[in-house]
Enzyme design. Sequence first.
Site: not given
Length: 207
Positions: A133, A184
């Site tokens: 991610s 992230h």
Amino acid sequence: MDSENDSNLANLQKLPYVTILFIAANVIIWLILELMGDTQDSLFMIEHGAAYQPFIFDNGEYYRLFTSMFLHFGADHLMNNMLVLGVTGFRLENMLGSVRFAVLYLGSGLCSSLFSLYEKLGSTDLSVTAGASGAVFGVVGGLLAWVLCNRGKAGGLTAKGLLGMAALSLYFGFTSSGVDNWGHIGGLIGGFSLGCIYGIASKIRNH
């Protein structure tokens, strides 16, 4: 006949080989590990390269900053990341070229791992982290930078749409448990920074 061959060659050249390779690598690695054990078991994932603060700092196992981006906790984790990578990676690779895209993807993943590790410094949080991610957020950041530098669209994606996508993803991350939000953010910053460098360099060359 020649024009048809030229058209087919142009389409082949635009095939996003690196994006396909990264998706295939993530899926194959997950399948192999799933056959060997349980990819939702933290101890099993640590044994096979997931990021774990004590092992990185105390044992010097810095390779985990890299290997962790190719590991996933279960099928849902894998498929969510690969779906977004397919949608965004195909577009960005055709804009940047395969080599620059590969550098951006891996660089964003590494930046994600470093941000995640930094956030855990001095913390009692010994969570196990893995997943693509951070690198995928980097691809979104790279697309955003490219659009802003070229004042246009990226394969139908606008700067407003990309910002909305990133903001919504971060929001869900911060309102959910078990999400590596710092990873992230690190990936998004890394991808945006490299995307700006590529975008500015492209504008300079074109002038």
